[in-house]
Design a protein around this motif. Structure first.
Motif, PDB file in Angstrom:
ATOM      1  N   UNK A  99      54.723  -7.781  67.510  1.00  0.00           N
ATOM      2  CA  UNK A  99      53.938  -8.057  66.303  1.00  0.00           C
ATOM      3  C   UNK A  99      53.823  -9.553  66.062  1.00  0.00           C
ATOM      4  N   UNK A 100      52.642  -9.971  65.624  1.00  0.00           N
ATOM      5  CA  UNK A 100      52.385 -11.367  65.315  1.00  0.00           C
ATOM      6  C   UNK A 100      51.974 -11.462  63.852  1.00  0.00           C
ATOM      7  N   UNK A 101      52.733 -12.225  63.077  1.00  0.00           N
ATOM      8  CA  UNK A 101      52.439 -12.425  61.658  1.00  0.00           C
ATOM      9  C   UNK A 101      51.721 -13.763  61.535  1.00  0.00           C
ATOM     10  N   UNK A 102      50.410 -13.695  61.372  1.00  0.00           N
ATOM     11  CA  UNK A 102      49.545 -14.856  61.582  1.00  0.00           C
ATOM     12  C   UNK A 102      49.136 -15.594  60.320  1.00  0.00           C
ATOM     13  N   UNK A 103      49.542 -15.135  59.155  1.00  0.00           N
ATOM     14  CA  UNK A 103      49.154 -15.822  57.917  1.00  0.00           C
ATOM     15  C   UNK A 103      47.645 -15.871  57.773  1.00  0.00           C
ATOM     16  N   UNK A 104      47.107 -17.076  57.588  1.00  0.00           N
ATOM     17  CA  UNK A 104      45.654 -17.257  57.467  1.00  0.00           C
ATOM     18  C   UNK A 104      45.022 -17.716  58.779  1.00  0.00           C
ATOM     19  N   UNK A 105      45.824 -17.974  59.795  1.00  0.00           N
ATOM     20  CA  UNK A 105      45.259 -18.459  61.048  1.00  0.00           C
ATOM     21  C   UNK A 105      44.292 -17.449  61.639  1.00  0.00           C
ATOM     22  N   UNK A 106      44.711 -16.188  61.673  1.00  0.00           N
ATOM     23  CA  UNK A 106      43.846 -15.129  62.203  1.00  0.00           C
ATOM     24  C   UNK A 106      43.993 -13.891  61.340  1.00  0.00           C
ATOM     25  N   UNK A 107      42.914 -13.515  60.674  1.00  0.00           N
ATOM     26  CA  UNK A 107      42.899 -12.309  59.859  1.00  0.00           C
ATOM     27  C   UNK A 107      42.506 -11.126  60.744  1.00  0.00           C
ATOM     28  N   UNK A 108      42.441  -9.950  60.158  1.00  0.00           N
ATOM     29  CA  UNK A 108      42.114  -8.757  60.945  1.00  0.00           C
ATOM     30  C   UNK A 108      40.663  -8.738  61.400  1.00  0.00           C
ATOM     31  N   UNK A 109      39.838  -9.625  60.829  1.00  0.00           N
ATOM     32  CA  UNK A 109      38.415  -9.646  61.194  1.00  0.00           C
ATOM     33  C   UNK A 109      37.968 -10.988  61.749  1.00  0.00           C
ATOM     34  N   UNK A 110      38.882 -11.927  61.927  1.00  0.00           N
ATOM     35  CA  UNK A 110      38.506 -13.236  62.459  1.00  0.00           C
ATOM     36  C   UNK A 110      39.343 -14.336  61.861  1.00  0.00           C
ATOM     37  N   UNK A 111      39.045 -15.581  62.169  1.00  0.00           N
ATOM     38  CA  UNK A 111      39.834 -16.705  61.663  1.00  0.00           C
ATOM     39  C   UNK A 111      39.789 -16.799  60.142  1.00  0.00           C
ATOM     40  N   UNK A 112      40.894 -17.224  59.549  1.00  0.00           N
ATOM     41  CA  UNK A 112      40.931 -17.448  58.109  1.00  0.00           C
ATOM     42  C   UNK A 112      40.270 -18.762  57.756  1.00  0.00           C
ATOM     43  N   UNK A 113      39.993 -18.956  56.490  1.00  0.00           N
ATOM     44  CA  UNK A 113      39.355 -20.178  56.011  1.00  0.00           C
ATOM     45  C   UNK A 113      40.320 -21.349  56.097  1.00  0.00           C
ATOM     46  N   UNK A 114      39.852 -22.477  56.591  1.00  0.00           N
ATOM     47  CA  UNK A 114      40.694 -23.659  56.700  1.00  0.00           C
ATOM     48  C   UNK A 114      41.094 -24.167  55.315  1.00  0.00           C
TER      49      UNK A 114
END
Length: 201
Positions: A99-114
C-alpha cells in the motif's frame, strides 16, 4: 499510527484506539498544507504520539524529521518514507506492505493540486519515477476523496502515464491542467471528505 488526520475524523480515530486499547505511537504527515491542521495535531498530542514529517517541512511542531528511504518501526511492522516532492516540496508517500499512502501527490483519479511552492513538473517526475515503479497490484490510498473515489491501484496509472505509454509531453500537460482544474472546482466538496488511514498498533 495515523496518517494525515483530519478534524472530522479525530473523534472516530480516538474511539477506535480506545476500544481496542491501542497506544498511538506516531502521527505521520504526507505534507503540511493547512495551519488548521495544527489544532487537530494538538488534540492528538494528549495521547503522546510523535509527529513525523519530511525534514523540509516548515511546520515547527514536528518531532521526527525524516529523509527519503527512512524507515519507521511500529509494533512488528515497518513503514518506509518516499520523498515525492512536487505537490509541495515536503510531500512524501508512505510505503507499507502493498500500500502507498500518497497524500495529495496522487489521488485516486490523478495528481493532486499543487500547494504553495509546488511544482507540477516535479510532481509528475515523482509519480513516474517513484510511484509507477511499484507492481501493478499495489494499492494507492490518497489523502482525500476525489470524484467519490478513495482507492486506486498502480496499474490504473501506469497504463496512461508510464514512460512506455506513448503519452507525449503536451498530452500529459493537458491532462495535468484539466486535473488541476477539476480538483480546484471540487475543493470545497472534497476537503470535508478527507480520510486518514490507521495502519498499525
Amino acid at each position: 499510527m495515523i496518517i494525515d488526520p483530519t478534524a472530522d475524523l479525530v473523534a472516530q480515530a480516538l474511539s477506535f484506539l480506545a476500544e481496542r486499547k491501542i497506544a498511538l505511537q506516531y502521527v505521520l504527515l504526507t505534507r503540511f498544507s493547512d495551519p488548521a491542521l495544527e489544532d487537530t495535531l494538538n488534540k492528538l498530542r494528549a495521547l503522546g504520539p510523535r509527529v513525523v514529517a519530511h525534514e523540509s517541512t516548515e511546520y515547527q511542531g514536528v518531532d521526527v524529521r525524516l529523509r527519503d528511504n527512512d524507515i519507521v518501526h511500529f509494533g512488528e511492522e515497518t513503514i518506509r518514507v518516499l520523498h515525492t516532492p512536487g505537490q509541495m516540496p515536503c510531500a512524501v508517500t508512505y510505503w507499507w506492505a502493498d500500500r502507498l499512502f500518497t497524500g495529495e501527490t496522487l489521488l485516486a483519479t490523478g495528481p493532486g493540486t499543487c500547494g504553495q511552492g509546488g511544482n507540477i513538473a516535479q510532481q509528475w517526475r515523482s509519480i513516474r519515477e517513484k510511484l509507477l515503479r511499484f507492481p501493478d497490484e499495489y494499492l494507492i490510498f490518497p489523502g482525500r476523496e476525489s470524484r467519490k473515489r478513495r482507492v486506486a491501484c498502480v496499474a490504473e496509472f501506469r497504463l496512461v502515464f508510464s514512460n512506455k505509454s506513448g503519452v507525449t509531453a503536451p498530452a500529459v500537460h493537458e491532462y495535468s491542467a484539466q486535473t488541476q482544474s477539476d480538483h480546484a472546482g471540487q475543493l470545497d466538496k472534497t476537503n470535508n471528505s478527507s480520510s486518514s488511514e490507521m495502519v498499525g498498533a
